[in-house]
Structure formats: C-alpha cells, structure tokens
Design an enzyme around this catalytic site. Structure first.
Site, PDB file in Angstrom:
ATOM      1  N   LYS A  13      19.569  -8.023  -0.191  1.00 31.96           N
ATOM      2  CA  LYS A  13      20.436  -8.872   0.649  1.00 31.96           C
ATOM      3  C   LYS A  13      20.427 -10.310   0.138  1.00 31.96           C
ATOM      4  O   LYS A  13      21.470 -10.937  -0.015  1.00 31.96           O
ATOM      5  CB  LYS A  13      19.953  -8.863   2.122  1.00 31.96           C
ATOM      6  CG  LYS A  13      19.894  -7.502   2.754  1.00 31.96           C
ATOM      7  CD  LYS A  13      19.377  -7.545   4.188  1.00 31.96           C
ATOM      8  CE  LYS A  13      17.967  -8.056   4.371  1.00 31.96           C
ATOM      9  NZ  LYS A  13      16.908  -7.208   3.783  1.00 31.96           N
ATOM     10  N   ARG A  88      18.165  -8.936  13.685  1.00 30.55           N
ATOM     11  CA  ARG A  88      17.275  -7.816  13.383  1.00 30.55           C
ATOM     12  C   ARG A  88      16.943  -6.999  14.614  1.00 30.55           C
ATOM     13  O   ARG A  88      16.214  -6.015  14.502  1.00 30.55           O
ATOM     14  CB  ARG A  88      15.964  -8.368  12.828  1.00 30.55           C
ATOM     15  CG  ARG A  88      15.872  -8.288  11.312  1.00 30.55           C
ATOM     16  CD  ARG A  88      14.696  -9.150  10.940  1.00 30.55           C
ATOM     17  NE  ARG A  88      13.986  -8.689   9.808  1.00 30.55           N
ATOM     18  CZ  ARG A  88      14.065  -9.296   8.613  1.00 30.55           C
ATOM     19  NH1 ARG A  88      14.869 -10.302   8.420  1.00 30.55           N
ATOM     20  NH2 ARG A  88      13.336  -8.865   7.625  1.00 30.55           N
ATOM     21  N   ARG A 127       8.756  -8.163  -7.123  1.00 29.55           N
ATOM     22  CA  ARG A 127       9.458  -9.421  -6.809  1.00 29.55           C
ATOM     23  C   ARG A 127       8.563 -10.634  -7.040  1.00 29.55           C
ATOM     24  O   ARG A 127       7.396 -10.653  -6.692  1.00 29.55           O
ATOM     25  CB  ARG A 127       9.919  -9.426  -5.361  1.00 29.55           C
ATOM     26  CG  ARG A 127      10.495 -10.778  -4.952  1.00 29.55           C
ATOM     27  CD  ARG A 127      11.314 -10.739  -3.720  1.00 29.55           C
ATOM     28  NE  ARG A 127      10.610 -10.220  -2.562  1.00 29.55           N
ATOM     29  CZ  ARG A 127      11.182 -10.014  -1.387  1.00 29.55           C
ATOM     30  NH1 ARG A 127      12.467 -10.268  -1.226  1.00 29.55           N
ATOM     31  NH2 ARG A 127      10.495  -9.553  -0.381  1.00 29.55           N
ATOM     32  N   ARG A 160       5.075 -12.736  -2.876  1.00 29.33           N
ATOM     33  CA  ARG A 160       4.964 -12.926  -1.431  1.00 29.33           C
ATOM     34  C   ARG A 160       3.846 -12.058  -0.868  1.00 29.33           C
ATOM     35  O   ARG A 160       3.729 -10.888  -1.208  1.00 29.33           O
ATOM     36  CB  ARG A 160       6.296 -12.568  -0.762  1.00 29.33           C
ATOM     37  CG  ARG A 160       7.227 -13.752  -0.628  1.00 29.33           C
ATOM     38  CD  ARG A 160       8.615 -13.382  -0.193  1.00 29.33           C
ATOM     39  NE  ARG A 160       8.715 -12.511   0.972  1.00 29.33           N
ATOM     40  CZ  ARG A 160       9.871 -12.123   1.500  1.00 29.33           C
ATOM     41  NH1 ARG A 160      11.011 -12.541   0.966  1.00 29.33           N
ATOM     42  NH2 ARG A 160       9.899 -11.322   2.534  1.00 29.33           N
ATOM     43  N   ARG A 171       6.589  -3.027   7.061  1.00 32.71           N
ATOM     44  CA  ARG A 171       7.940  -3.631   7.175  1.00 32.71           C
ATOM     45  C   ARG A 171       9.020  -2.548   7.185  1.00 32.71           C
ATOM     46  O   ARG A 171      10.005  -2.655   7.910  1.00 32.71           O
ATOM     47  CB  ARG A 171       8.180  -4.606   6.022  1.00 32.71           C
ATOM     48  CG  ARG A 171       7.408  -5.917   6.191  1.00 32.71           C
ATOM     49  CD  ARG A 171       7.334  -6.694   4.900  1.00 32.71           C
ATOM     50  NE  ARG A 171       8.621  -7.154   4.439  1.00 32.71           N
ATOM     51  CZ  ARG A 171       8.858  -7.542   3.177  1.00 32.71           C
ATOM     52  NH1 ARG A 171       7.891  -7.526   2.284  1.00 32.71           N
ATOM     53  NH2 ARG A 171      10.059  -7.950   2.838  1.00 32.71           N
TER      54      ARG A 171
HETATM   55  P1  AP5 Z   1      15.921  -9.382  -2.471  1.00 31.08           P
HETATM   56  O1  AP5 Z   1      17.313  -9.808  -2.744  1.00 31.08           O
HETATM   57  O2  AP5 Z   1      14.869 -10.420  -2.348  1.00 31.08           O
HETATM   58  O3  AP5 Z   1      15.911  -8.365  -1.214  1.00 31.08           O
HETATM   59  P2  AP5 Z   1      16.074  -8.645   0.330  1.00 31.08           P
HETATM   60  O4  AP5 Z   1      16.888  -7.528   0.898  1.00 31.08           O
HETATM   61  O5  AP5 Z   1      16.552 -10.027   0.591  1.00 31.08           O
HETATM   62  O6  AP5 Z   1      14.556  -8.437   0.748  1.00 31.08           O
HETATM   63  P3  AP5 Z   1      13.563  -9.261   1.681  1.00 31.08           P
HETATM   64  O7  AP5 Z   1      12.211  -8.605   1.488  1.00 31.08           O
HETATM   65  O8  AP5 Z   1      13.620 -10.734   1.439  1.00 31.08           O
HETATM   66  O9  AP5 Z   1      14.092  -8.930   3.054  1.00 31.08           O
HETATM   67  P4  AP5 Z   1      13.355  -8.869   4.342  1.00 31.08           P
HETATM   68  O10 AP5 Z   1      14.491  -8.646   5.234  1.00 31.08           O
HETATM   69  O11 AP5 Z   1      12.241  -7.932   4.479  1.00 31.08           O
HETATM   70  O12 AP5 Z   1      12.555 -10.259   4.374  1.00 31.08           O
HETATM   71  P5  AP5 Z   1      12.878 -11.648   5.053  1.00 31.08           P
HETATM   72  O13 AP5 Z   1      12.546 -12.694   4.092  1.00 31.08           O
HETATM   73  O14 AP5 Z   1      14.220 -11.635   5.685  1.00 31.08           O
HETATM   74  O15 AP5 Z   1      15.505  -8.337  -3.633  1.00 31.08           O
HETATM   75  C1  AP5 Z   1      14.213  -7.770  -3.650  1.00 31.08           C
HETATM   76  C2  AP5 Z   1      13.774  -7.624  -5.132  1.00 31.08           C
HETATM   77  O16 AP5 Z   1      14.623  -6.674  -5.767  1.00 31.08           O
HETATM   78  C3  AP5 Z   1      13.904  -8.920  -5.958  1.00 31.08           C
HETATM   79  O17 AP5 Z   1      12.840  -8.962  -6.874  1.00 31.08           O
HETATM   80  C4  AP5 Z   1      15.257  -8.782  -6.680  1.00 31.08           C
HETATM   81  O18 AP5 Z   1      15.243  -9.473  -7.914  1.00 31.08           O
HETATM   82  C5  AP5 Z   1      15.327  -7.269  -6.884  1.00 31.08           C
HETATM   83  N1  AP5 Z   1      16.687  -6.731  -6.836  1.00 31.08           N
HETATM   84  C6  AP5 Z   1      17.697  -7.064  -5.976  1.00 31.08           C
HETATM   85  N2  AP5 Z   1      18.800  -6.328  -6.209  1.00 31.08           N
HETATM   86  C7  AP5 Z   1      18.458  -5.475  -7.251  1.00 31.08           C
HETATM   87  C8  AP5 Z   1      19.190  -4.452  -7.935  1.00 31.08           C
HETATM   88  N3  AP5 Z   1      20.458  -4.115  -7.614  1.00 31.08           N
HETATM   89  N4  AP5 Z   1      18.556  -3.784  -8.935  1.00 31.08           N
HETATM   90  C9  AP5 Z   1      17.240  -4.095  -9.279  1.00 31.08           C
HETATM   91  N5  AP5 Z   1      16.518  -5.073  -8.656  1.00 31.08           N
HETATM   92  C10 AP5 Z   1      17.127  -5.741  -7.637  1.00 31.08           C
HETATM   93  O19 AP5 Z   1      11.826 -11.634   6.260  1.00 31.08           O
HETATM   94  C11 AP5 Z   1      10.443 -11.796   6.044  1.00 31.08           C
HETATM   95  C12 AP5 Z   1       9.732 -11.756   7.384  1.00 31.08           C
HETATM   96  O20 AP5 Z   1      10.190 -12.849   8.212  1.00 31.08           O
HETATM   97  C13 AP5 Z   1       9.963 -10.509   8.241  1.00 31.08           C
HETATM   98  O21 AP5 Z   1       9.094  -9.453   7.893  1.00 31.08           O
HETATM   99  C14 AP5 Z   1       9.707 -11.047   9.639  1.00 31.08           C
HETATM  100  O22 AP5 Z   1       8.325 -11.191   9.884  1.00 31.08           O
HETATM  101  C15 AP5 Z   1      10.313 -12.436   9.573  1.00 31.08           C
HETATM  102  N6  AP5 Z   1      11.731 -12.488   9.961  1.00 31.08           N
HETATM  103  C16 AP5 Z   1      12.772 -12.861   9.177  1.00 31.08           C
HETATM  104  N7  AP5 Z   1      13.930 -12.792   9.847  1.00 31.08           N
HETATM  105  C17 AP5 Z   1      13.604 -12.366  11.098  1.00 31.08           C
HETATM  106  C18 AP5 Z   1      14.392 -12.074  12.244  1.00 31.08           C
HETATM  107  N8  AP5 Z   1      15.719 -12.217  12.273  1.00 31.08           N
HETATM  108  N9  AP5 Z   1      13.744 -11.641  13.349  1.00 31.08           N
HETATM  109  C19 AP5 Z   1      12.387 -11.511  13.373  1.00 31.08           C
HETATM  110  N10 AP5 Z   1      11.595 -11.754  12.308  1.00 31.08           N
HETATM  111  C20 AP5 Z   1      12.208 -12.175  11.173  1.00 31.08           C
END
Ligand code: AP5
Length: 219
Positions: A13, A88, A127, A160, A171
């Site tokens: 994403k 979420r 990552r 991370r 997660r």
């Molecule tokens: P990346 O683009 O970083 O993936 P992502 O979907 O953004 O993954 P995240 O882990 O950041 O999402 P998340 O939703 O768990 O975490 P968030 O930070 O929101 O890609 C991942 C990897 O794959 C990278 O290395 C990239 O280079 C690679 N990649 C991408 N596309 C590729 C492809 N096509 N082919 C090969 N490689 C590829 O949340 C973190 C924490 O914050 C949560 O656990 C929670 O505690 C809290 N939080 C955040 N938002 C909320 C909310 N709304 N409500 C409650 N808690 C929240």
C-alpha cells in the site's frame, strides 16, 4: 478525490501510495507513518501508541481518529487524498465518512490490494525503511545501491521492530480479525471497491492502480 487503500501488512500500500501521490500531487495520509513520526518526536500520542504497535495490535480508535482529524484540518479541501492503512476498523470507516461529510466530501474509491500470506511475510522480512525521508526498500526485491543507506537522502535504513517474524504473524491475524471485515463494509458502500492482485511487479500494479484512480476521477 478521496481514495482508501485497503489490504494486509506488507501488500505494498505504502509503495503504491507514495508513487501515486507524487504523480497526482495528492496528500498521502498514512496513519502508520504519522504514528511512527509521533513516536520519534516523543509526543503523548507516540508514547500511548508504542506498546500497541510493537505488539502488532491496532492503536485504539479514539487516538487514531484524533490524529486523522488533526491531519485533515491541514489539508486543503480541493486536494486529492490517499488514505493508506486507514480506516482499519468499522468505527474508523464510519467516522471517516462523517468527517468527510462535514467537509462536503466522501470516499470516492476503495482499492483492495491482495496477496497470499507467504508473499507478505517475505516482503516484511526484507523491508528496510528510511526514518528520515520515508523511502522504503527491500533486500530481496528492491535493494538500495549501498547496503543500509538510503539512496534518496543517505539516511541510515532500519528494519521495523514490528516486522520481526512473531509480530508479523500477530499483525496478519489482527488484519483478518479487525480489518478484513471492512471489505464487506465497503462492498455495501456508495464508493466502488476495486481489487488489485498485488503479487506482481511493482510497475505493473502501479499502472493498474493509477488507471483505476484516474478513471474514477473522471467518472
Ligand atoms: P509496503 O509498501 O511498505 O507495504 P504496506 O502495505 O504499506 O505495509 P505496512 O507493513 O507498512 O502496512 P501496515 O498496514 O501493516 O503498517 P502501518 O505502517 O500502516 O511494502 C512492504 C515491502 O514489500 C517493502 O519492502 C516494499 O519494498 C516491498 N514491496 C512492495 N510492493 C512490492 C512488489 N510488488 N513486489 C515486491 N516487493 C514489494 O501500521 C503499523 C502499525 O501502526 C499497525 O500495526 C498498528 O499498530 C498501527 N496503526 C497504523 N494505522 C492504524 C489504524 N488506522 N488504526 C489502528 N492502528 C494503526
């Protein structure tokens, strides 16, 4: 336009949102990035969120909603917005609809990125992120030119803490239990829901994603 990017951890994403936000001049609102910034700055929110994030659990809705409202206040009402990792939970989704309605706006499109768990686990284990400029790399798929150093700003790349294998498992479970039900919520919503197969080349996914968003913008 207001676009919601939905999908499990590691599905890409953030990778796709950053690129489209630059191309469209849109605001990229990632609650994960906002929370990590709050932690780095040592704010009360950052301290309150820390334990939840490190355990791979969701941060409570009230904290997230305050954070998003505060952030939205600073976004011009004509600016396109890409929500990444928010909403979420159903309460977050309902509150987003209410907050947008007050601004005479609404969610225009929901894009659901999908990939199998084994793909997500591998991506998250590889990552590396730059805390300085937010760039994201992957030691398997998209390595920086110099190991551990950001190509864009020369910052030191980090793994991370919540990308550790045990926390990733938690997660993924939290996604299934608390966020996946939003798929049904958005299937019943006025905004169309578009599914994108995300176990593909980044550029291929991007072309499909961008085309979907631009088509909706012209509808
Ligand atoms: P990346 O683009 O970083 O993936 P992502 O979907 O953004 O993954 P995240 O882990 O950041 O999402 P998340 O939703 O768990 O975490 P968030 O930070 O929101 O890609 C991942 C990897 O794959 C990278 O290395 C990239 O280079 C690679 N990649 C991408 N596309 C590729 C492809 N096509 N082919 C090969 N490689 C590829 O949340 C973190 C924490 O914050 C949560 O656990 C929670 O505690 C809290 N939080 C955040 N938002 C909320 C909310 N709304 N409500 C409650 N808690 C929240």
């Amino acid at each position: 336009m207001v676009v919601v990017l939905l999908g499990p951890p590691g599905v890409g994403k953030g990778t796709q949102a950053v690129r489209l936000a630059v191309a469209m001049g849109a605001a990229h609102v990632s609650t994960g990035d906002l929370l990590r910034a709050a932690r780095r700055e040592g704010t009360a929110l950052g301290r309150a969120a820390q334990g939840f994030m490190d355990r791979g659990e969701l941060v409570p809705d009230d904290l997230i909603l305050d954070l998003v409202r505060e952030h939205l206040d600073g976004v011009d009402h004509d600016t396109d917005v890409l929500f990444d990792g928010f909403p979420r939970t159903e309460d977050q989704a309902t509150s987003l609809d209410q907050a947008l309605a007050k601004l005479d706006r609404s969610v225009d499109l929901v894009v659901l990125f999908e990939a199998d768990d084994d793909v997500l686990v591998r991506r998250l284990s590889g990552r590396r992120s730059c805390p300085n400029c937010g760039s994201v790399y992957n030691v398997f798929f998209n390595a920086p030119a110099e190991d551990g150093v950001c190509d864009r700003c020369a910052g030191e790349l980090v793994h991370r803490k919540d990308d550790d294998p045990e926390t990733v498992g938690r997660r993924l479970q939290v996604y299934m239990d608390e966020t996946a039900p939003l798929i049904a919520f958005y299937e019943d919503h006025d905004a169309p829901l578009r599914r994108i197969e995300a176990d593909r080349d980044v550029d291929e996914i991007y072309r499909e994603f961008e085309a979907a968003v631009r088509a909706e913008g012209q509808a």
